[in-house]
Scaffold this motif. Structure first.
Motif, short mmCIF file in Angstrom:
data_model
loop_
_atom_site.label_atom_id
_atom_site.label_comp_id
_atom_site.label_asym_id
_atom_site.label_seq_id
_atom_site.Cartn_x
_atom_site.Cartn_y
_atom_site.Cartn_z
N PRO A 45 46.15 45.91 17.03
CA PRO A 45 45.50 44.92 16.16
C PRO A 45 45.14 45.51 14.80
CG PRO A 45 44.03 45.56 17.95
CD PRO A 45 45.36 46.17 18.24
N ALA A 46 45.08 46.85 14.70
CA ALA A 46 44.79 47.47 13.40
C ALA A 46 45.83 47.04 12.37
CB ALA A 46 44.78 48.99 13.55
N ASN A 47 47.06 46.78 12.83
CA ASN A 47 48.09 46.30 11.90
C ASN A 47 47.72 44.93 11.33
OD1 ASN A 47 49.67 48.57 12.39
ND2 ASN A 47 50.74 47.61 14.11
N GLY A 48 47.28 44.05 12.19
CA GLY A 48 46.86 42.72 11.75
C GLY A 48 45.65 42.80 10.81
N PHE A 49 44.71 43.72 11.14
CA PHE A 49 43.52 43.87 10.30
C PHE A 49 43.92 44.28 8.87
CE2 PHE A 49 41.17 45.46 14.38
CZ PHE A 49 41.26 44.19 14.93
N ARG A 50 44.89 45.18 8.77
CA ARG A 50 45.36 45.64 7.44
C ARG A 50 45.99 44.49 6.67
NH1 ARG A 50 49.69 49.50 8.66
NH2 ARG A 50 50.05 49.54 6.43
N VAL A 51 46.76 43.66 7.38
CA VAL A 51 47.43 42.53 6.71
C VAL A 51 46.38 41.58 6.13
CG1 VAL A 51 48.88 40.49 7.08
CG2 VAL A 51 49.49 42.67 8.17
N VAL A 52 45.34 41.31 6.92
CA VAL A 52 44.29 40.39 6.47
C VAL A 52 43.55 40.98 5.26
CG1 VAL A 52 42.06 39.37 7.11
CG2 VAL A 52 43.99 39.27 8.70
N ALA A 53 43.18 42.25 5.35
CA ALA A 53 42.43 42.87 4.25
C ALA A 53 43.25 42.87 2.96
CB ALA A 53 42.02 44.30 4.63
N ARG A 54 44.55 43.10 3.09
CA ARG A 54 45.41 43.09 1.90
C ARG A 54 45.48 41.67 1.32
NH1 ARG A 54 49.56 46.39 0.00
NH2 ARG A 54 48.16 48.01 0.78
N LEU A 76 53.60 46.53 3.78
CA LEU A 76 52.60 47.37 4.47
C LEU A 76 53.27 48.25 5.54
CD1 LEU A 76 49.69 44.79 4.97
CD2 LEU A 76 49.75 46.72 3.42
N GLY A 77 54.58 48.35 5.45
CA GLY A 77 55.30 49.18 6.42
C GLY A 77 55.40 48.55 7.79
N LEU A 78 55.21 47.23 7.86
CA LEU A 78 55.22 46.54 9.16
C LEU A 78 56.43 45.61 9.24
CD1 LEU A 78 51.45 45.55 9.18
CD2 LEU A 78 52.49 47.40 10.50
N SER A 79 56.75 45.21 10.49
CA SER A 79 57.83 44.24 10.66
C SER A 79 57.65 43.51 11.99
CB SER A 79 59.20 44.91 10.62
OG SER A 79 59.53 45.39 11.90
N MET A 80 58.40 42.45 12.16
CA MET A 80 58.38 41.69 13.42
C MET A 80 59.59 42.05 14.26
SD MET A 80 55.64 39.92 13.54
CE MET A 80 55.94 38.67 14.80
N GLY A 81 60.23 43.17 13.95
CA GLY A 81 61.46 43.53 14.65
C GLY A 81 61.27 44.62 15.68
N GLY A 82 60.02 44.97 16.01
CA GLY A 82 59.79 46.10 16.91
C GLY A 82 60.02 45.80 18.38
N GLY A 83 60.07 44.52 18.74
CA GLY A 83 60.20 44.17 20.15
C GLY A 83 61.65 44.05 20.56
N LEU A 84 61.89 43.19 21.54
CA LEU A 84 63.24 43.04 22.06
C LEU A 84 64.08 42.14 21.16
CD1 LEU A 84 62.16 42.66 25.76
CD2 LEU A 84 63.61 44.49 24.87
N GLN A 85 63.43 41.30 20.37
CA GLN A 85 64.17 40.48 19.42
C GLN A 85 63.27 40.23 18.21
OE1 GLN A 85 64.60 37.01 22.11
NE2 GLN A 85 63.58 35.79 20.57
#
Lengths: 196, 83
Positions: A45-54, A76-85
């Motif tokens: 969830p720290a990833n989500g917290f960073r997105v909100v603060a930004r 922010l160096g994040l993506s939605m591609g980390g899972g199976l799809q």
């Protein structure tokens, strides 16, 4: 996670199946460790917290995030591609008039990479059934009482599309740094069962 | 007819219970089930949609989340003659 001393019947059955799959060359214990490592360390969830603060501190980022979250996350160096799809992410913003809350009525779809592992209540039939028919009542169970004038929008996630709530920035936080703002955000705030 | 997993708006499941400071997994076997499933999907033993379908057609509201996952994995492996 190779040491497993749980002697419950289901733990034994899981171990038995694992042994069969290893014997058939369909599973490698090291692979399980890698999968779990990725799951528990990258999905936070720290990833989500960073997105909100930004989004609270950078108006341009907020606009890009609401327009196309998948394209904004790499900033922010994040993506939605980390899972199976790869999943499409839609960030929904709380305002004075509208409060958003997430659910997956059919199963447990959830933006893992931004929110971390989902809580059991999110996956429970009780929440999935009730938040769509009685959202105000469910939010009150979480201690969140909204004014009658606030409209509640419920977003039902699915295999291809996930949602994240952008909570309202609390008043009196004008002097805080981005990191301090991120520390104010909670996992439930990103689901919509808390104000922030 | 909707499947048993299609619960949106259905009454009778009782209150939503929030567990404070909940860990990602309540027992080691749950982590093993999660990891086993990802590994089998990555290897192409079955795909994610087949897994979702299997959970939906074999699940029970009496079972826990990862018990339902394990039942679905077992069903898929049996149907494919793997075990």
């Amino acid at each position: 996670m190779s040491d497993d001393h749980d002697d419950s019947p289901i733990a034994a059955r899981v171990r038995e199946l694992e042994a069969v799959l290893e014997e058939k060359g369909l599973l490698d214990p090291r692979e399980l460790d890698q999968v779990l490592e990725a799951f528990t360390h990258r999905a936070s969830p720290a990833n989500g917290f960073r997105v909100v603060a930004r989004a609270w501190t950078d108006e341009g980022f907020r606009t890009r995030l609401l327009e196309n979250a998948n394209e904004a996350l790499p900033e922010l160096g994040l993506s939605m591609g980390g899972g199976l799809q790869v999943q499409r992410l839609h960030v929904v913003e709380n305002t004075e008039d509208v409060h958003n809350v997430l659910v997956c009525t059919l199963c447990s779809c959830y933006p893992l990479s931004l929110l971390g592992p989902s809580p059991t209540w999110y996956k429970s039939p009780a929440y999935r059934a009730k938040v769509v028919s009685h959202p105000r009542e469910v939010l009150e169970q979480f201690g969140l009482t909204l004014p009658e004038t606030t409209r509640i929008e419920v977003w039902d996630a699915n295999a291809e599309s996930r949602y994240m709530v952008l909570p309202r920035r609390p008043e009196g936080t004008g002097d805080l740094t981005e990191a301090e703002l991120a520390a104010l955000v909670t996992r439930n705030g990103l689901i919509g069962t808390a104000a922030v | 007819m909707p499947r048993i997993n299609d619960v949106g708006g259905v009454d009778g499941f009782g209150p939503v219970v929030e567990e404070l400071d909940e860990p990602p997994f309540h027992a080691d076997w749950e982590a093993h089930v999660m990891a086993m499933n990802r590994a089998l999907i990555r290897r192409g033993v079955y795909n994610l949609d087949e897994f979702r379908d299997a959970v939906e057609r074999t699940m029970s509201h009496e079972s826990s989340y990862y018990e339902n996952w394990f039942r679905a994995i077992q069903a898929l492996l049996e149907e494919r003659g793997v075990v």
